[in-house]
Design an enzyme around this catalytic site. Structure first.
Site, short mmCIF file in Angstrom:
data_model
loop_
_atom_site.label_atom_id
_atom_site.label_comp_id
_atom_site.label_asym_id
_atom_site.label_seq_id
_atom_site.Cartn_x
_atom_site.Cartn_y
_atom_site.Cartn_z
CD GLU A 157 28.67 37.08 31.96
OE1 GLU A 157 29.32 36.76 31.14
OE2 GLU A 157 28.75 37.51 33.05
CD GLU A 262 29.14 38.77 38.21
OE1 GLU A 262 29.74 39.65 37.34
OE2 GLU A 262 28.93 37.75 38.09
O1 9MR Z 1 36.32 39.33 38.35
C1 9MR Z 1 36.67 38.19 37.39
C2 9MR Z 1 37.98 38.28 36.69
O2 9MR Z 1 38.93 38.08 37.64
C3 9MR Z 1 38.09 37.21 35.77
O3 9MR Z 1 39.35 37.20 35.10
C4 9MR Z 1 37.15 37.07 34.75
C5 9MR Z 1 37.26 35.86 33.73
O4 9MR Z 1 36.97 34.77 34.49
O5 9MR Z 1 36.03 37.09 35.38
C6 9MR Z 1 35.61 38.09 36.23
O6 9MR Z 1 34.49 37.82 36.88
C7 9MR Z 1 33.20 37.81 36.01
C8 9MR Z 1 32.16 37.02 36.55
O7 9MR Z 1 32.59 35.73 36.85
C9 9MR Z 1 30.93 36.92 35.80
N1 9MR Z 1 30.51 38.36 35.39
C10 9MR Z 1 31.72 39.14 34.64
C11 9MR Z 1 32.40 39.19 35.83
C12 9MR Z 1 33.37 40.40 35.32
O8 9MR Z 1 33.82 39.99 34.03
#
Ligand code: 9MR
Length: 373
Positions: A157, A262
């Site tokens: 990102e 994802e």
């Molecule tokens: O699903 C993840 C959630 O449980 C966490 O709180 C969050 C912050 O670390 O990250 C979420 O996963 C993310 C991923 O690592 C990167 N792309 C976006 C995802 C959704 O926010």
């Protein structure tokens, strides 16, 4: 006599049922030879506490990614103090169950510990110091799982929806170079590991162009990059499937694989038409924005099924370009969508329901993969 006839009929019925069961296909069987089908796993699954979730992972998927435990704030909460218990368990889970293991994620502006960017007085560190911290983090983590983790989300990102650079601390302190440097460090630590750039809302043309330029820069420096991860955080109307297809082709034209990472599909209304996956977004809870807390109406379920099916048709169409499709969680209970961008909602974003049962879309994907629709 009558009893024996009944027994014979029962036996025939039973054997017919058993036969159907044993012929039942799974996602990973049906998609075998096309692309890997993966899921993010959480801590209860990693530690085997969520037994129903683990059963689904073993039966249906052949790849995993850690939803949270490999983010830098968890791996290195303080400088030099690495905490690997959960990550070790995650990798062991993958090996025990013969799954393709991805690491997520080495460099991400979010979920990085605050110390990473500042000195003892709270001021930003110099470019040299941040590069050194990045090198140390990447080298320590990637070397630990050398030969075991098959691919890494190296940078996550870094590009905004308009194609510009995200003003992260990595970008502000190091400059654009932080990306090729991260790829270089990861490759040095495990030359055989696949390396990926991963981002959300990649179907937006400007963002796609920004990412294409990032990949080109990495390639121009003769550094390894194997794939672009198109995070699939979908809503019912974003993105248009044609735009997703255009981006998929643009990334593939760079000579790298495309991975759908994802993947989930929210059915809930978006506040102010908000989409994407910026974890810092947060809106107030309102009852009207949580319409399905008592169950999902059939018509919405069907709409979601159709939209999921459309995307899987696209993935199958481009199976030669796609190396992996990964769901962002196992069941609806697990999904981060229940709490983002509004906490406390009831969403239905994944392929398995809250009772750990496959939704009709699972069989539809299987049939599509078998070319039966
Ligand atoms: O699903 C993840 C959630 O449980 C966490 O709180 C969050 C912050 O670390 O990250 C979420 O996963 C993310 C991923 O690592 C990167 N792309 C976006 C995802 C959704 O926010």
């Amino acid at each position: 006599m009558r009893n024996s006839i009944i027994i014979v009929i029962c036996c025939i019925l039973l054997s017919a049922c058993t036969k159907t069961k044993s012929n039942e296909s799974t996602l990973k069987d049906a998609l075998n030879g096309k692309f890997l089908i993966g899921t993010a796993i959480n801590i209860p699954q990693t530690f085997g506490i969520d037994t129903l979730g683990v059963e689904i992972v073993k039966k249906q998927f052949n790849a995993i990614v850690p939803e949270n435990c490999m983010k830098s704030m968890f791996l290195q909460p303080e400088e030099g103090n690495f905490y690997f218990d959960e990550a070790d368990k995650y990798v062991a889970f993958g090996e025990t169950n013969n799954l393709w293991i991805t690491g997520h994620c080495l460099v991400w502006h979010s979920q990085a510990p605050a110390w990473f960017f500042i000195d003892e007085n709270g001021n930003d560190v110099s470019r040299e110091v941040l590069i050194e911290r990045m090198r140390n983090h990447i080298t320590t983590v990637v070397s630990r799982y050398k030969g075991r983790i098959k691919g890494w989300d190296v940078v996550n990102e870094a590009i905004m929806d308009d194609g510009s650079w995200r003003q992260s601390k990595f970008y502000q302190i190091i400059g654009e170079d932080f990306i090729p440097l991260a790829f270089q460090f990861a490759h040095e630590a495990d030359p055989d590991a696949e390396l990926y750039y991963n981002d959300y809302s990649t179907a937006i043309a400007a963002k796609c162009e920004g990412i294409v330029n990032v990949v080109k820069t990495i390639q121009e420096k003769s550094l390894r990059i194997d794939a672009v991860g198109m995070q699939g955080h979908l809503t019912m109307d974003f993105p248009a499937i044609e735009d997703f297809e255009k981006s998929l082709l643009a990334f593939s034209a760079l000579g790298v694989k495309v991975m759908i990472t994802e993947l989930d599909l929210t059915v809930l209304p978006s506040p102010n038409n908000f989409a994407g996956a910026d974890v810092s977004a947060n809106f107030d809870f309102k009852k009207e924005l949580n319409p399905y807390s008592d169950g999902l109406p059939e018509d919405i379920e069907l709409k979601q099924q159709n939209r999921y099916a459309d995307f899987f048709k696209l993935f199958l169409k481009y199976q030669d370009k796609i190396s992996r499709v990964t769901l962002w969680g196992v069941t609806d209970n697990d999904s981060w969508r229940n709490d983002w961008p509004i906490p406390g909602r009831t969403d239905y974003a994944l392929l398995f329901d809250r009772n750990s049962q496959p939704k009709p879309i699972v069989n539809e994907i299987i049939q599509l993969a078998k070319g039966k629709e």
